[in-house]
Motif scaffolding. Structure first.
Motif, PDB file in Angstrom:
ATOM      1  N   GLY A  27       0.624  -1.129   0.227  1.00 22.67           N
ATOM      2  CA  GLY A  27       0.214   0.121  -0.221  1.00 22.67           C
ATOM      3  C   GLY A  27       1.284   1.230  -0.036  1.00 22.67           C
ATOM      4  N   PHE A  61      -4.930   2.352  -0.359  1.00 23.98           N
ATOM      5  CA  PHE A  61      -4.043   2.137   0.228  1.00 23.98           C
ATOM      6  C   PHE A  61      -4.722   2.039   1.751  1.00 23.98           C
ATOM      7  N   LEU A  64      -5.803  -1.775   0.905  1.00 21.24           N
ATOM      8  CA  LEU A  64      -4.708  -2.362   1.639  1.00 21.24           C
ATOM      9  C   LEU A  64      -4.905  -2.295   4.152  1.00 21.24           C
TER      10      LEU A  64
END
Length: 157
Positions: A27, A61, A64
């Motif tokens: 991420g 991001f 994740l």
């Protein structure tokens, strides 16, 4: 009781550390890449184009990070199961059994109300030995602190 069978000190947190490290690392790399691409594009890219690239990196991001969230926390007063989007607090007496069968994606907790709760914080995906060890440790805690299994054995079932 052999040293390896001793109960872990409480509180103890079980989580898939390798999976978490991979997800958070990936991420971070993806976010940095999307920001770098957005900033390195030619001048004919608008602010909206750049913001969209950065926003996409942030979204990936965040996804994740969400996938790295699962954990199981065993404390003196019970068990907390944190899955992707849910958080459930259980008393020790509510947990009857800890199950991790071959092919299961994660541990399942059999509860006193007749339901089963997935505990995604213990998953054999990338670290099978760690997951088996953690499942055994949680099972030992449930056996020692819960009442479900002990009541059945004391009544001769």
């Amino acid at each position: 009781m052999p040293a390896s069978d001793q109960l872990p000190e409480l509180p103890v947190t079980f989580r898939p550390t390798r999976t978490r490290a991979v997800l958070l690392s990936a991420g971070t790399v993806m976010l940095i890449t999307f920001v770098a691409v957005a900033l390195a594009m030619p001048d004919n890219w608008t602010v909206i184009d750049r913001a969209t690239m950065i926003g996409t990196g942030l979204l990936i991001f965040a996804l994740l990070v969400l996938l790295s969230r699962p954990k199981v926390i065993a404390a003196q007063d019970g068990v907390t199961v944190v899955n992707l989007t849910t958080h459930r607090r259980l008393e020790w007496a509510e947990v009857l059994r800890v199950n991790l069968r071959a092919g299961d994606p994660w541990v399942y907790l059999d509860l006193a109300d007749g339901t089963s709760l997935p505990a995604m914080g213990i998953q054999p995906g990338m670290a099978k030995e760690q997951a088996l060890r953690d499942a055994r440790r949680l099972r030992a805690l449930v056996d020692a602190r819960g009442t479900g299994g002990h009541d059945r054995w004391q009544n001769g079932a």
